[in-house]
Scaffold this motif. Structure first.
Motif, PDB file in Angstrom:
ATOM      1  N   LYS A 293       0.942  -1.046   0.034  1.00  0.00           N
ATOM      2  CA  LYS A 293      -0.077   0.077  -0.072  1.00  0.00           C
ATOM      3  C   LYS A 293       0.995   1.315  -0.192  1.00  0.00           C
ATOM      4  CE  LYS A 293      -0.833  -0.015   5.073  1.00  0.00           C
ATOM      5  NZ  LYS A 293       0.237   0.381   5.335  1.00  0.00           N
ATOM      6  N   GLU A 294       2.113   1.039   0.618  1.00  0.00           N
ATOM      7  CA  GLU A 294       3.034   2.298   0.484  1.00  0.00           C
ATOM      8  C   GLU A 294       3.388   2.637  -0.802  1.00  0.00           C
ATOM      9  OE1 GLU A 294       3.356   0.270   4.521  1.00  0.00           O
ATOM     10  OE2 GLU A 294       3.179  -0.223   2.435  1.00  0.00           O
ATOM     11  N   TYR A 295       3.617   1.480  -1.693  1.00  0.00           N
ATOM     12  CA  TYR A 295       3.933   1.899  -3.002  1.00  0.00           C
ATOM     13  C   TYR A 295       3.000   2.730  -3.709  1.00  0.00           C
ATOM     14  CZ  TYR A 295       5.308   1.182  -7.769  1.00  0.00           C
ATOM     15  OH  TYR A 295       5.459   1.406  -9.265  1.00  0.00           O
ATOM     16  N   GLN A 296       1.447   2.405  -3.460  1.00  0.00           N
ATOM     17  CA  GLN A 296       0.523   3.118  -4.010  1.00  0.00           C
ATOM     18  C   GLN A 296       0.694   4.625  -3.522  1.00  0.00           C
ATOM     19  OE1 GLN A 296      -1.428   1.795  -6.406  1.00  0.00           O
ATOM     20  NE2 GLN A 296      -0.116   0.257  -5.928  1.00  0.00           N
ATOM     21  N   GLU A 297       1.039   4.958  -2.596  1.00  0.00           N
ATOM     22  CA  GLU A 297       1.243   6.559  -2.120  1.00  0.00           C
ATOM     23  C   GLU A 297       2.625   7.127  -2.881  1.00  0.00           C
ATOM     24  OE1 GLU A 297       0.480   9.773   0.543  1.00  0.00           O
ATOM     25  OE2 GLU A 297      -0.569   7.861  -0.093  1.00  0.00           O
ATOM     26  N   TRP A 298       3.424   6.079  -2.969  1.00  0.00           N
ATOM     27  CA  TRP A 298       4.737   6.498  -3.667  1.00  0.00           C
ATOM     28  C   TRP A 298       4.448   7.228  -5.053  1.00  0.00           C
ATOM     29  CZ3 TRP A 298      10.067   6.915  -3.094  1.00  0.00           C
ATOM     30  CH2 TRP A 298      10.886   6.870  -4.331  1.00  0.00           C
ATOM     31  N   LYS A 299       3.446   6.456  -5.692  1.00  0.00           N
ATOM     32  CA  LYS A 299       2.926   6.549  -6.734  1.00  0.00           C
ATOM     33  C   LYS A 299       2.067   7.837  -7.093  1.00  0.00           C
ATOM     34  CE  LYS A 299       0.894   3.456  -9.343  1.00  0.00           C
ATOM     35  NZ  LYS A 299      -0.008   2.086  -9.834  1.00  0.00           N
ATOM     36  N   ARG A 300       1.293   8.118  -6.228  1.00  0.00           N
ATOM     37  CA  ARG A 300       0.586   9.239  -6.132  1.00  0.00           C
ATOM     38  C   ARG A 300       1.602  10.429  -5.925  1.00  0.00           C
ATOM     39  NH1 ARG A 300      -1.328  12.773  -2.685  1.00  0.00           N
ATOM     40  NH2 ARG A 300      -0.768  11.688  -0.740  1.00  0.00           N
ATOM     41  N   HIS A 301       2.556  10.283  -5.186  1.00  0.00           N
ATOM     42  CA  HIS A 301       3.377  11.522  -5.020  1.00  0.00           C
ATOM     43  C   HIS A 301       4.156  11.768  -6.376  1.00  0.00           C
ATOM     44  CE1 HIS A 301       3.121  12.747  -0.800  1.00  0.00           C
ATOM     45  NE2 HIS A 301       3.088  11.404  -0.568  1.00  0.00           N
ATOM     46  N   LEU A 302       4.630  10.666  -7.252  1.00  0.00           N
ATOM     47  CA  LEU A 302       5.721  11.037  -8.087  1.00  0.00           C
ATOM     48  C   LEU A 302       5.298  10.636  -9.518  1.00  0.00           C
ATOM     49  CD1 LEU A 302       8.690   9.354  -5.985  1.00  0.00           C
ATOM     50  CD2 LEU A 302       8.099  11.873  -6.293  1.00  0.00           C
ATOM     51  N   HIS A 303       4.517   9.742  -9.828  1.00  0.00           N
ATOM     52  CA  HIS A 303       4.280   9.136 -11.067  1.00  0.00           C
ATOM     53  C   HIS A 303       3.704  10.475 -12.111  1.00  0.00           C
ATOM     54  CE1 HIS A 303       5.201   4.456 -10.380  1.00  0.00           C
ATOM     55  NE2 HIS A 303       5.942   5.208  -9.622  1.00  0.00           N
TER      56      HIS A 303
ATOM     57  N   ASP B  64       7.867  11.750 -18.062  1.00  0.00           N
ATOM     58  CA  ASP B  64       7.443  11.712 -19.552  1.00  0.00           C
ATOM     59  C   ASP B  64       8.798  11.424 -20.042  1.00  0.00           C
ATOM     60  OD1 ASP B  64       5.961  11.387 -21.620  1.00  0.00           O
ATOM     61  OD2 ASP B  64       5.829  13.809 -21.737  1.00  0.00           O
ATOM     62  N   PRO B  65       9.031  10.282 -20.629  1.00  0.00           N
ATOM     63  CA  PRO B  65       8.262   8.984 -20.625  1.00  0.00           C
ATOM     64  C   PRO B  65       8.489   8.500 -19.060  1.00  0.00           C
ATOM     65  CG  PRO B  65      10.201   8.749 -21.649  1.00  0.00           C
ATOM     66  CD  PRO B  65      10.343  10.337 -21.438  1.00  0.00           C
ATOM     67  N   PHE B  66       7.589   7.414 -19.091  1.00  0.00           N
ATOM     68  CA  PHE B  66       7.785   6.660 -17.889  1.00  0.00           C
ATOM     69  C   PHE B  66       9.048   5.754 -17.716  1.00  0.00           C
ATOM     70  CE2 PHE B  66       6.524   3.342 -14.594  1.00  0.00           C
ATOM     71  CZ  PHE B  66       6.029   4.521 -13.724  1.00  0.00           C
ATOM     72  N   PRO B  67       9.600   6.104 -16.666  1.00  0.00           N
ATOM     73  CA  PRO B  67      10.828   5.174 -16.270  1.00  0.00           C
ATOM     74  C   PRO B  67      11.120   3.742 -16.460  1.00  0.00           C
ATOM     75  CG  PRO B  67      10.191   6.154 -14.537  1.00  0.00           C
ATOM     76  CD  PRO B  67       9.222   6.666 -15.455  1.00  0.00           C
ATOM     77  N   GLU B  68      12.206   3.454 -16.803  1.00  0.00           N
ATOM     78  CA  GLU B  68      12.397   1.886 -16.828  1.00  0.00           C
ATOM     79  C   GLU B  68      13.273   1.585 -15.635  1.00  0.00           C
ATOM     80  OE1 GLU B  68      14.646  -1.325 -19.434  1.00  0.00           O
ATOM     81  OE2 GLU B  68      13.440   0.085 -20.604  1.00  0.00           O
TER      82      GLU B  68
END
Length: 97
Positions: A70-80, A84-88
């Motif tokens: 669930k912490e990753y979902q928060e990480w995504k919300r902050h940063l993703h 552009d483009p999405f990183p590899e």
């Protein structure tokens, strides 16, 4: 120990906002099981380009423990939304010399 390496391209004009968001998100990743350390480097030649290096005890600490949390979902919300483009993401192990 494994090293996660990610080349990040942040949308033009969003660099300052991104760095502040990353400071906040750093609290999330540093609290995860298997986390050792991380650093964010800003490219000197290309505006908006960053290198993220994260050390984990094991590959699964990142790919399962963090990415499926669930912490990753928060990480995504902050940063993703900055990328552009999405990183590899790539993972490396030390070569014994």
């Amino acid at each position: 120990m494994i090293l996660e390496a990610v080349m990040l391209q942040v949308k033009h004009g969003k660099e300052e906002e991104y760095e502040e968001a990353f400071r906040e998100a750093s609290k999330i990743i540093s609290s995860m099981h298997g986390y050792i350390s991380h650093e964010l480097q800003r490219c000197m030649e290309v505006q908006g380009k960053y290198l993220l290096l994260v050390k984990w005890e094991a590959l699964e600490d990142h790919t399962v423990g963090f990415r499926q949390s669930k912490e990753y979902q928060e990480w995504k919300r902050h940063l993703h939304h900055f990328y552009d483009p999405f990183p590899e993401v790539e993972h490396f192990e030390n070569v014994q010399l």
